[in-house]
Design a protein around this motif. Sequence first.
Motif: not given
Length: 163
Positions: A138-160
């Motif tokens: 489970h902790p690795r799955t949580l890390r996968q989620m944190r990575w995607t969430n961080t990438m989304i936070k970084n990308l969303a403002p400029q992309a949208l």
Amino acid sequence: MNGITLALRTLHHGERNVVHELMALSERHRADHEVHHVATDIAAWSREHLRRLAETAAHYGLDLAGPPGDSSDGLLASLRRKASDLTGSRPEPALLLLRDLRETHLAATHVSLHWEMLAQAAQASKDTRLLALASSCHPRTLRQMRWTNTMIKNLAPQALTSL
């Protein structure tokens, strides 16, 4: 089929989906080296989860053995690479990346919830084998989620806002 075997089967299916989403993300966005390499690396975690789930499931009379169905091989991967090359200079790739990150995040979130449910069932039934599996994966799955969430936070403002 009892609840434990259902949870194991659901987790196995979910982890396969996470591998598929991460490898599709990696191939579609091959030009973005960070996305390509990180997605490929963290897909290996889900492949390991698949192996461990299959081993554990065998103790409960469930056969989950078999290849994880990696989508990085073959014609489909070649088409994704070509599409990535063709769209690399247009503004839409940011929106496509955002969509792919969202889908990957949702797949990992689905798996995370099932890891949590399995851990709760393991605690309630005092099943140390299942609890060890969930506590390890489970902790690795949580890390996968944190990575995607961080990438989304970084990308969303400029992309949208650049539409």
